[in-house]
Design a protein around this motif. Structure first.
Motif, PDB file in Angstrom:
ATOM      1  N   THR A   1       0.440   3.143  -3.242  1.00  0.00           N
ATOM      2  CA  THR A   1      -0.888   3.593  -3.636  1.00  0.00           C
ATOM      3  C   THR A   1      -1.015   5.095  -3.387  1.00  0.00           C
ATOM      4  O   THR A   1      -0.187   5.692  -2.696  1.00  0.00           O
ATOM      5  CB  THR A   1      -1.975   2.843  -2.842  1.00  0.00           C
ATOM      6  OG1 THR A   1      -1.790   3.088  -1.439  1.00  0.00           O
ATOM      7  CG2 THR A   1      -1.886   1.334  -3.105  1.00  0.00           C
TER       8      THR A   1
ATOM      9  N   LEU B   1       0.810  -1.213   0.000  1.00  0.00           N
ATOM     10  CA  LEU B   1       0.000   0.000   0.000  1.00  0.00           C
ATOM     11  C   LEU B   1       0.847   1.269   0.000  1.00  0.00           C
ATOM     12  O   LEU B   1       0.315   2.362  -0.209  1.00  0.00           O
ATOM     13  CB  LEU B   1      -0.930   0.000   1.224  1.00  0.00           C
ATOM     14  CG  LEU B   1      -1.904  -1.178   1.327  1.00  0.00           C
ATOM     15  CD1 LEU B   1      -2.743  -1.058   2.584  1.00  0.00           C
ATOM     16  CD2 LEU B   1      -2.792  -1.256   0.084  1.00  0.00           C
TER      17      LEU B   1
ATOM     18  N   SER C   1      -0.102   6.985   3.417  1.00  0.00           N
ATOM     19  CA  SER C   1       0.195   7.511   4.760  1.00  0.00           C
ATOM     20  C   SER C   1      -0.337   6.589   5.848  1.00  0.00           C
ATOM     21  O   SER C   1       0.303   6.395   6.883  1.00  0.00           O
ATOM     22  CB  SER C   1      -0.409   8.910   4.929  1.00  0.00           C
ATOM     23  OG  SER C   1       0.228   9.849   4.090  1.00  0.00           O
ATOM     24  N   VAL C   2      -1.521   6.023   5.616  1.00  0.00           N
ATOM     25  CA  VAL C   2      -2.075   5.068   6.587  1.00  0.00           C
ATOM     26  C   VAL C   2      -1.176   3.838   6.685  1.00  0.00           C
ATOM     27  O   VAL C   2      -0.913   3.321   7.773  1.00  0.00           O
ATOM     28  CB  VAL C   2      -3.511   4.670   6.188  1.00  0.00           C
ATOM     29  CG1 VAL C   2      -4.016   3.540   7.083  1.00  0.00           C
ATOM     30  CG2 VAL C   2      -4.440   5.878   6.272  1.00  0.00           C
ATOM     31  N   ALA C   3      -0.696   3.351   5.550  1.00  0.00           N
ATOM     32  CA  ALA C   3       0.212   2.204   5.545  1.00  0.00           C
ATOM     33  C   ALA C   3       1.477   2.525   6.331  1.00  0.00           C
ATOM     34  O   ALA C   3       1.949   1.712   7.135  1.00  0.00           O
ATOM     35  CB  ALA C   3       0.564   1.812   4.112  1.00  0.00           C
TER      36      ALA C   3
ATOM     37  N   VAL D   1      -3.914   6.724   1.465  1.00  0.00           N
ATOM     38  CA  VAL D   1      -3.728   5.306   1.789  1.00  0.00           C
ATOM     39  C   VAL D   1      -2.262   5.018   2.129  1.00  0.00           C
ATOM     40  O   VAL D   1      -1.963   4.296   3.085  1.00  0.00           O
ATOM     41  CB  VAL D   1      -4.198   4.420   0.622  1.00  0.00           C
ATOM     42  CG1 VAL D   1      -3.936   2.942   0.937  1.00  0.00           C
ATOM     43  CG2 VAL D   1      -5.678   4.650   0.358  1.00  0.00           C
TER      44      VAL D   1
ATOM     45  N   GLN E   1      -2.244   8.803  -1.926  1.00  0.00           N
ATOM     46  CA  GLN E   1      -2.554   9.301  -0.597  1.00  0.00           C
ATOM     47  C   GLN E   1      -4.070   9.474  -0.465  1.00  0.00           C
ATOM     48  O   GLN E   1      -4.754   9.732  -1.454  1.00  0.00           O
ATOM     49  CB  GLN E   1      -1.845  10.639  -0.348  1.00  0.00           C
ATOM     50  CG  GLN E   1      -0.344  10.571  -0.405  1.00  0.00           C
ATOM     51  CD  GLN E   1       0.248   9.821   0.782  1.00  0.00           C
ATOM     52  OE1 GLN E   1      -0.474   9.266   1.629  1.00  0.00           O
ATOM     53  NE2 GLN E   1       1.572   9.791   0.848  1.00  0.00           N
TER      54      GLN E   1
END
Length: 468
Positions: A227, A224, A233-235, A231, A229
């Motif tokens: 992928t 991820l 950043s969450v990863a 997403v 943003q």
């Protein structure tokens, strides 16, 4: 966003560079404080002898020009000063070319140390710091937009660190596949921390959740990173949380902290602080970044092939500059913990009643009552190698007898690596090493004895030895 730079990552770059400089500072400090006993002129594995037998192309280093303990200390303390200045933001106050040269000098100095460090510097996080530090040279400063290509190379590095570690586990020990490895890991890891016993005492279902979560974060989440943003950043945030869990549960030098630093580079800083308009990159800088990107992609072939190989190797460097490497950790987890206990005596004749006094190490378990301390990100190199030596005498073949010899001589530099010296007045006459099985005490044993460890004698590792 322009084709080359992205203002959204100005804060991510700032935090990444400051944090990386802090890791550099710890690494240079450890080198400055430990090198004399380990690789100095009178060390266990002296640099001059190493340089005489190893060709320069296999080990490029500034110490080819000159070596003395004083010069090594100058290099290490210079690295500390340069790193501290970068932590304070000195590079952002300089022209772009000068800032890049500053980061390049830092990388060259640490490369020079690693390439003469021999066994003591054979850890994966040495290559990880060098590879990260090399990419940091081309990340720019506040005088230019963060280069998108370098940001993607940092994500590619983070992907290899995490995905490589995940694959090596699935391909390695069966306990990772049946989710039971963490029944043992917190107890048998190289250097437990103050909370490791609590982690070990978690219910077994919690350990299985730990192992399953590890697979998700190391095998699924890294994908991820590539992928859009937010997403990505969450990863990155999930990787940071996992690494902080590892920081709390053990002592892995700067491995976890450097992984956190890499993850921060993938966070979209504009989500926190908005965009910060910066000048576009000069043509010469764009050309340099494109050339470096092409170089890294070419050199990535062997590490990428290693990821796909059924015979995946952990922590391998493919060139003497450590530019693009393979990573991985704990493909195998030990079920029991063995520790070497080194003892000395001042009695000239060994007999049944000989009184032996134990040498205590700073980090590794020894005294069964002592609470393990948190040393990471600082790296206690001797303590780590003692853990390897307990696994097999092969790991101790080159340095253990020189270590014992220096204890018999009362060498001050060697004794500084230890927690204390039980022979203050004069060196011991004999030194021996014994192998013990260690395990964490149960709650009942802890209440009754006050001990955090229980140990059982296994065998003699080194018979009583004296200077000839």
């Amino acid at each position: 966003m322009e084709w080359f730079g992205d203002d959204a990552y100005w804060l991510s770059r700032l935090v990444f560079q400051r944090a990386l400089a802090a890791v550099y500072l710890v690494a240079f400090l450890a080198a400055a404080l430990q090198f004399r006993a380990l690789i100095g002129e009178r060390g266990m594995l002296p640099v001059p002898a190493f340089l005489r037998r190893v060709p320069w192309r296999n080990s490029p280093t500034v110490f080819r020009l000159h070596y003395s303990d004083r010069f090594f200390a100058l290099v290490a303390w210079t690295g500390c000063l340069l790193s501290a200045a970068l932590v304070a933001g000195a590079a952002d106050r300089l022209p772009l070319g000068v800032a890049m040269a500053w980061w390049a000098v830092l990388w060259l100095l640490y490369l020079s140390i690693v390439n003469v460090g021999q066994t003591w510097y054979g850890f994966g996080w040495e290559s990880l710091l060098l590879e990260t530090g090399f990419l940091a040279v081309f990340l720019g400063n506040e005088n230019v937009q963060p280069p998108v290509l370098v940001l993607w190379l940092l994500r590619w590095l983070l992907f290899r660190v995490e995905f490589g570690a995940g694959l090596i586990k699935l391909r390695g020990d069966a306990c990772w596949r049946d989710l039971t490895c963490l029944y043992f890991h917190h107890e048998t890891q190289p250097m437990p921390g103050p909370l490791s016993r609590l982690f070990h005492r978690l219910p077994r279902p919690a350990h299985r959740v730990e192992a399953a979560a590890n697979h998700v974060v190391q095998l699924g989440v890294p994908v991820l990173l590539f992928t859009p943003q937010p997403v990505a950043s969450v990863a990155a945030a999930l990787i940071v949380v996992t690494q902080l869990w590892l920081v709390l549960s053990g002592n892995f030098a700067w491995l976890n902290w450097l992984t956190i630093v890499l993850a921060l580079s993938a966070v979209d800083g504009s989500l926190v602080a908005g965009e910060h308009p910066l000048p576009s990159a000069a043509l010469w800088y764009q050309i340099v970044v494109i050339a470096v990107t092409a170089l890294v992609l070419v050199l990535s072939y062997r590490p990428a092939r290693n990821l796909l190989s059924k015979r995946q190797a952990m922590n391998r460097s493919y060139d003497s500059l450590h530019l693009v490497n393979s990573y991985g950790a704990f493909g195998t987890v030990g079920r029991i913990r063995q520790e070497l206990v080194v003892e000395g005596t001042d009695e000239t004749t060994i007999h049944e009643g000989t009184v032996w006094r134990e040498y205590e190490f700073k980090g590794k378990p020894g005294d069964v009552r002592r609470l393990p301390r948190q040393y990471a990100p600082y790296h206690l190199r001797l303590d780590w190698m003692m853990w390897f030596a307990a696994l097999s005498p092969v790991y101790a073949r080159s340095w253990f007898l020189p270590f014992v010899e220096r204890l018999l001589e009362g060498d001050r530099d060697t004794l500084r690596l230890l927690r204390g010296n039980p022979f203050q007045d004069a060196p011991p006459v004999h030194v021996r090493a014994r192998l013990y099985h260690y395990r964490f005490t149960t709650r009942r044993e802890r209440r009754e004895t006050g001990a955090r460890w229980h140990r059982t004698f296994v065998r003699e590792f080194l018979a009583p030895t004296r200077l000839s």
